[in-house]
Design a protein around this motif. Sequence first.
Motif, PDB file in Angstrom:
ATOM      1  N   GLY A  11       0.785  -1.240   0.000  1.00 44.16           N
ATOM      2  CA  GLY A  11       0.000   0.000   0.000  1.00 44.16           C
ATOM      3  C   GLY A  11       0.809   1.277   0.000  1.00 44.16           C
ATOM      4  O   GLY A  11       0.281   2.352  -0.265  1.00 44.16           O
ATOM      5  N   CYS A  14       2.379   1.820   5.113  1.00 46.79           N
ATOM      6  CA  CYS A  14       2.888   1.272   6.379  1.00 46.79           C
ATOM      7  C   CYS A  14       4.382   0.927   6.300  1.00 46.79           C
ATOM      8  O   CYS A  14       5.226   1.679   6.779  1.00 46.79           O
ATOM      9  CB  CYS A  14       2.086   0.027   6.792  1.00 46.79           C
ATOM     10  N   ARG A  15       4.702  -0.206   5.683  1.00 50.78           N
ATOM     11  CA  ARG A  15       6.077  -0.728   5.766  1.00 50.78           C
ATOM     12  C   ARG A  15       7.089   0.060   4.938  1.00 50.78           C
ATOM     13  O   ARG A  15       8.154   0.444   5.458  1.00 50.78           O
ATOM     14  CB  ARG A  15       6.095  -2.208   5.340  1.00 50.78           C
ATOM     15  N   HIS A  47      -3.864   3.255  -2.224  1.00 53.90           N
ATOM     16  CA  HIS A  47      -3.743   4.421  -1.334  1.00 53.90           C
ATOM     17  C   HIS A  47      -2.967   5.583  -1.951  1.00 53.90           C
ATOM     18  O   HIS A  47      -2.418   6.420  -1.228  1.00 53.90           O
ATOM     19  CB  HIS A  47      -3.097   4.003  -0.012  1.00 53.90           C
TER      20      HIS A  47
HETATM   21  P1  4NP Z   1       1.658  -1.687   3.533  1.00 52.64           P
HETATM   22  O1  4NP Z   1       0.364  -2.107   4.373  1.00 52.64           O
HETATM   23  O2  4NP Z   1       1.695  -2.583   2.304  1.00 52.64           O
HETATM   24  O3  4NP Z   1       2.779  -1.990   4.477  1.00 52.64           O
HETATM   25  O4  4NP Z   1       1.508  -0.227   3.209  1.00 52.64           O
HETATM   26  C1  4NP Z   1      -0.904  -2.223   3.815  1.00 52.64           C
HETATM   27  C2  4NP Z   1      -1.658  -1.090   3.585  1.00 52.64           C
HETATM   28  C3  4NP Z   1      -2.933  -1.209   3.047  1.00 52.64           C
HETATM   29  C4  4NP Z   1      -3.433  -2.460   2.755  1.00 52.64           C
HETATM   30  C5  4NP Z   1      -2.683  -3.592   2.979  1.00 52.64           C
HETATM   31  C6  4NP Z   1      -1.410  -3.469   3.493  1.00 52.64           C
HETATM   32  N1  4NP Z   1      -4.751  -2.570   2.245  1.00 52.64           N
HETATM   33  O5  4NP Z   1      -5.208  -3.703   2.024  1.00 52.64           O
HETATM   34  O6  4NP Z   1      -5.426  -1.540   2.005  1.00 52.64           O
END
Ligand code: 4NP
Length: 155
Positions: A11, A14-15, A47
């Motif tokens: 997304g 987060c990470r 996002h």
């Molecule tokens: P990221 O975390 O990949 O670490 O930014 C997530 C953010 C959003 C979602 C999944 C993981 N989502 O399903 O919306």
Amino acid sequence: MTYKLLFVCLGNICRSPSAENIMNYLIEQRGLEGKIICDSAGTSSYHIGASPDRRMQAAAARRGIKLVGQARQFAPSDFETFDLILAMDRSNYRDIVRLDRENRYEDKVRLMCDFASQHRDREVPDPYYGGEAGFDHVINLLLDACDGLLEDVLK
Ligand code: 4NP
């Protein structure tokens, strides 16, 4: 010469923004500003334009790190722009190399956890649907992996 790093998750809220901002924090601590440039992206479009997740911002703040940036989607042109592309988990890794149609950039794509030395995790777990402890774990794991990555880049 500047070395360019791109951190990638699903997304980009987060990470990967955590990895980007932690890496910039370590770069600043070492006085290496301008020598290594960091960015982050998501494999998904979910996002685009969003700030880092509030729960992720809070976990980073507990370690004295501020998260800045807006989500963007990974683009095939990133293969040329960046020297090294760090995937947070194996699913991100697969989604990235799938966009490398002629298999020209596989050597540039690595799993972030390959650079961790204090943790045994092989992937940075997706904290999105979990509790606070998951976000704290992501920060601790990324501090470890970013440390190792910085040493590797400086070699
Ligand atoms: P990221 O975390 O990949 O670490 O930014 C997530 C953010 C959003 C979602 C999944 C993981 N989502 O399903 O919306």
